[in-house]
Design a protein around this motif. Structure first.
Motif, short mmCIF file in Angstrom:
data_model
loop_
_atom_site.label_atom_id
_atom_site.label_comp_id
_atom_site.label_asym_id
_atom_site.label_seq_id
_atom_site.Cartn_x
_atom_site.Cartn_y
_atom_site.Cartn_z
N ILE A 1 0.84 -1.21 0.00
CA ILE A 1 0.00 0.00 0.00
C ILE A 1 0.87 1.26 0.00
O ILE A 1 0.56 2.25 -0.67
N ASP A 2 1.99 1.22 0.74
CA ASP A 2 2.88 2.39 0.87
C ASP A 2 3.90 2.49 -0.26
O ASP A 2 4.90 3.21 -0.13
N ASP A 3 3.68 1.73 -1.34
CA ASP A 3 4.59 1.74 -2.50
C ASP A 3 6.01 1.34 -2.12
O ASP A 3 6.99 1.94 -2.57
N ARG A 4 6.11 0.29 -1.32
CA ARG A 4 7.42 -0.28 -0.96
C ARG A 4 7.43 -1.75 -1.40
O ARG A 4 7.53 -2.66 -0.58
N PRO A 5 7.32 -2.01 -2.70
CA PRO A 5 7.19 -3.38 -3.18
C PRO A 5 8.41 -4.25 -2.90
O PRO A 5 8.27 -5.46 -2.67
N ILE A 6 9.60 -3.67 -2.92
CA ILE A 6 10.81 -4.46 -2.66
C ILE A 6 10.78 -4.97 -1.22
O ILE A 6 11.10 -6.14 -0.95
N GLU A 7 10.38 -4.09 -0.31
CA GLU A 7 10.27 -4.52 1.10
C GLU A 7 9.19 -5.59 1.24
O GLU A 7 9.36 -6.56 1.99
N ALA A 8 8.09 -5.43 0.52
CA ALA A 8 7.01 -6.43 0.59
C ALA A 8 7.51 -7.79 0.16
O ALA A 8 7.23 -8.81 0.82
N MET A 9 8.28 -7.83 -0.96
CA MET A 9 8.78 -9.12 -1.44
C MET A 9 9.82 -9.70 -0.50
O MET A 9 9.90 -10.92 -0.30
N ALA A 10 10.62 -8.83 0.13
CA ALA A 10 11.60 -9.32 1.11
C ALA A 10 10.89 -9.95 2.30
O ALA A 10 11.31 -10.98 2.83
N ARG A 11 9.81 -9.31 2.74
CA ARG A 11 9.04 -9.87 3.85
C ARG A 11 8.42 -11.22 3.46
O ARG A 11 8.38 -12.16 4.26
N LEU A 12 7.92 -11.32 2.23
CA LEU A 12 7.35 -12.59 1.77
C LEU A 12 8.40 -13.69 1.76
O LEU A 12 8.08 -14.86 2.05
N ASP A 13 9.64 -13.34 1.44
CA ASP A 13 10.71 -14.34 1.40
C ASP A 13 11.04 -14.90 2.78
O ASP A 13 11.62 -15.98 2.89
N PRO B 1 0.25 -15.91 -0.13
CA PRO B 1 1.56 -15.27 -0.33
C PRO B 1 1.88 -14.97 -1.79
O PRO B 1 2.40 -13.90 -2.12
N ASP B 2 1.56 -15.91 -2.69
CA ASP B 2 1.83 -15.67 -4.11
C ASP B 2 0.94 -14.58 -4.69
O ASP B 2 1.37 -13.80 -5.55
N ARG B 3 -0.30 -14.50 -4.21
CA ARG B 3 -1.18 -13.42 -4.68
C ARG B 3 -0.64 -12.06 -4.23
O ARG B 3 -0.65 -11.09 -4.99
N LEU B 4 -0.16 -11.99 -2.99
CA LEU B 4 0.45 -10.73 -2.51
C LEU B 4 1.73 -10.42 -3.28
O LEU B 4 2.01 -9.25 -3.58
N ARG B 5 2.48 -11.46 -3.64
CA ARG B 5 3.70 -11.24 -4.43
C ARG B 5 3.33 -10.64 -5.79
O ARG B 5 4.02 -9.74 -6.31
N SER B 6 2.25 -11.12 -6.38
CA SER B 6 1.80 -10.58 -7.66
C SER B 6 1.45 -9.10 -7.53
O SER B 6 1.81 -8.28 -8.39
N LEU B 7 0.74 -8.76 -6.44
CA LEU B 7 0.38 -7.36 -6.22
C LEU B 7 1.62 -6.49 -6.00
O LEU B 7 1.67 -5.34 -6.45
N ALA B 8 2.63 -7.06 -5.33
CA ALA B 8 3.87 -6.31 -5.12
C ALA B 8 4.60 -6.08 -6.45
O ALA B 8 5.11 -4.97 -6.72
N TYR B 9 4.67 -7.12 -7.29
CA TYR B 9 5.31 -6.97 -8.61
C TYR B 9 4.57 -5.92 -9.45
O TYR B 9 5.19 -5.14 -10.19
#
Length: 516
Positions: A270-282, A296-304
């Motif tokens: 939401i805060d436009d920090r997609p790299i951080e989002a993907m790091a958290r998913l990892d 998790p994969d759906r959230l990864r898609s939204l982050a990408y």
């Protein structure tokens, strides 16, 4: 008598354990329950403590303890014919089976739970909680329609028991429904459900009842607000309520902790920090069952997507869709296996019925069966002997099966068979006709003798100690007699005429007993 009325030993400690779990302190509740189990021998108190302990270890995600704790609880419940206890245990066992990946076993527990809870004669506060936990189990196993129906039943019983409406808000049920829609490509449907959850939370906030919500409900509401925002819709409610604060108040249960981790990923997207989002998913360590393996994969898609990498977003969405499809495939397999088992059961039942028709003895009571009865009367008629036939129909038997289960019903039938046999005259014939109906034949007798036999049967059955065998469900019997007349008709016609008269007499006796 309600379940809690039966739980007398250490009732205060068990009530405290209940409150601790409802307020998100399952670990502390476990300690209280372990002390109760170490010090009580009362079967009802032990059963209640074990039931609560199953719930506590499920809340805490202690998967290694699921099997042992559930087996202890079922072993304790085996001798207690209480449908609420068995229904609630099967609901929790379904959740445990789901966490262990045993979808077929979980589905069997769901069916058993619903049947038992529906059999509760006087539903109360604890029955409402049983339906609540069954709704949770339905939801986690992806039976979303059943989950909504079960939670509505819990709310209905809760209202009657004085439980505040927000106690059974259960937003997690609709949240899992929403994300399942999104995983299968229906983001619009997902948003519709999330808006409904948002509206419900708004009503709670306006009423000033936010602090009355259970910790698990707070976490579900918090995640629903964040998840809606990841799909491009920010709720106006976030001005008054901080989703992160709601997630932080989820207590010590495993699933709210999982939602808090997933919520931090949503917040980064939401805060436009997609790299951080993907790091958290990892680095996520969560149960794939909390919101589905695809989340998790759906959230990864939204982050990408936020990062502008639409090809990677598409690949992540395809993985999410595959994982969701696998769950649907497993549900279909369970359904197909269930149909196959039903067909096998029907074939076995037909085969058993064929052999049963050739037998002369009722396997449950040891009495002659209907086939044997027909042969006996045929022999009497062919010799020209007179006789009277009596129909004995049990009173209160349906309540026995409903309240105590079919095993107790079988014990009652066996007891009645012995009682009738004991009071009959020498040379009289007793048979089980089917269900809760017995037939007696008095050879060489008339209706005067039949009246005396009726008195002996009804008195003997009424005098049995039914309270010890099936507490709270007294058993009686209504009897009607009729003469068997020989003639030019077939044996079936003669029997039919006699039974029609005897049935009418029996029903009259039953009506007179009710109006006396």
């Amino acid at each position: 008598m309600s379940w809690l009325d039966r739980v007398t030993d250490q009732a205060d400690a068990l009530t405290r354990a209940r409150h601790l779990q409802e307020t998100g302190h399952s670990a502390e509740a476990c300690q209280v329950l372990d002390r109760v189990l170490a010090s009580t021998q009362d079967p009802y108190s032990r059963a209640d403590a074990l039931l609560q302990r199953v719930s506590a270890v499920l809340n805490l995600g202690r998967t290694a303890e699921y099997t042992g704790t559930s087996e202890q609880a079922f072993a304790c419940a085996r001798d207690l014919a209480d449908p609420y206890l068995h229904g609630h245990l099967h609901a929790l066992a379904a959740l445990a089976a789901f966490d262990q990946g045993a979808l077929d076993r979980g589905t069997s527990h769901l069916v058993r739970s619903a049947r038992a809870l529906n059999a509760v004669v006087e539903p109360d506060r604890e029955t409402a909680w049983g339906w609540h936990d069954l709704a949770m189990a339905y939801s986690y196993l992806s039976f979303h329609g059943y989950a909504l129906a079960a939670i509505e039943k819990a709310r209905e019983l809760g209202r009657a028991a004085g439980i505040p409406a927000e106690t059974f808000a259960a937003p997690g049920i609709r949240l899992r429904n929403a994300v399942a829609l999104d995983h299968n490509g229906d983001s619009d449907g997902c948003l519709r459900v999330l808006r409904d959850i948002d509206s419900e939370l708004a009503r709670v906030v306006r009423a000033g009842r936010l602090d009355r919500l259970r910790p698990s409900a707070l976490a579900a509401y918090g995640y629903a607000l964040l998840r809606r925002a990841t799909l491009g819709e920010t709720s106006e409610l976030t001005r008054a309520v901080n989703p992160a604060d709601l997630l932080a108040r989820g207590g010590d249960s495993a699933r709210p902790r999982d939602m808090a981790q997933l919520g931090s990923v949503c917040a980064a997207i939401i805060d436009d920090r997609p790299i951080e989002a993907m790091a958290r998913l990892d680095t996520l360590i969560i149960s794939v069952e909390t919101l589905g393996a695809a989340e998790p994969d759906r959230l990864r898609s939204l982050a990408y997507t936020r990062a502008g990498d639409h090809a990677a977003a598409h690949r992540a969405d395809r993985r999410a869709f595959r994982l969701a499809a696998q769950r649907n495939d497993r549900l279909r397999d369970v359904y197909v296996d269930g149909i196959a088992a039903r067909i096998d059961h029907e074939e076995l039942r037909r085969e058993a019925a064929r052999y049963e028709g050739e037998a002369l003895t009722d396997p449950l009571t040891g009495l002659p069966n209907r086939r044997s009865l027909e042969r006996y009367i045929s022999a009497l008629v062919s010799r020209g002997e007179r006789a009277v036939v009596g129909v004995c129909d049990l009173d209160g038997f349906k309540a026995v099966n409903t309240r105590h289960g079919h095993h107790s019903g079988d014990l009652v039938l066996q007891r009645v068979a012995g009682v009738i046999n004991r009071v009959m005259r020498r040379g009289d014939f007793v048979a089980r006709f089917g269900g809760d109906e017995f037939v007696v034949v008095l050879p060489g007798a008339g209706m005067d003798e039949a009246a005396e036999v009726t008195r002996r049967i009804t008195t003997a059955v009424r005098s049995e100690d039914w309270e010890a065998l099936v507490p709270g469900t007294p058993v009686g019997v209504s009897v009607g007699f009729a003469p068997v007349h020989g003639g030019t008709g077939t044996l079936r016609e003669m029997l039919g005429a006699a039974f029609e008269i005897a049935d009418r007499q029996m029903l009259r006796a039953k009506w007179e007993a009710r109006t006396a």
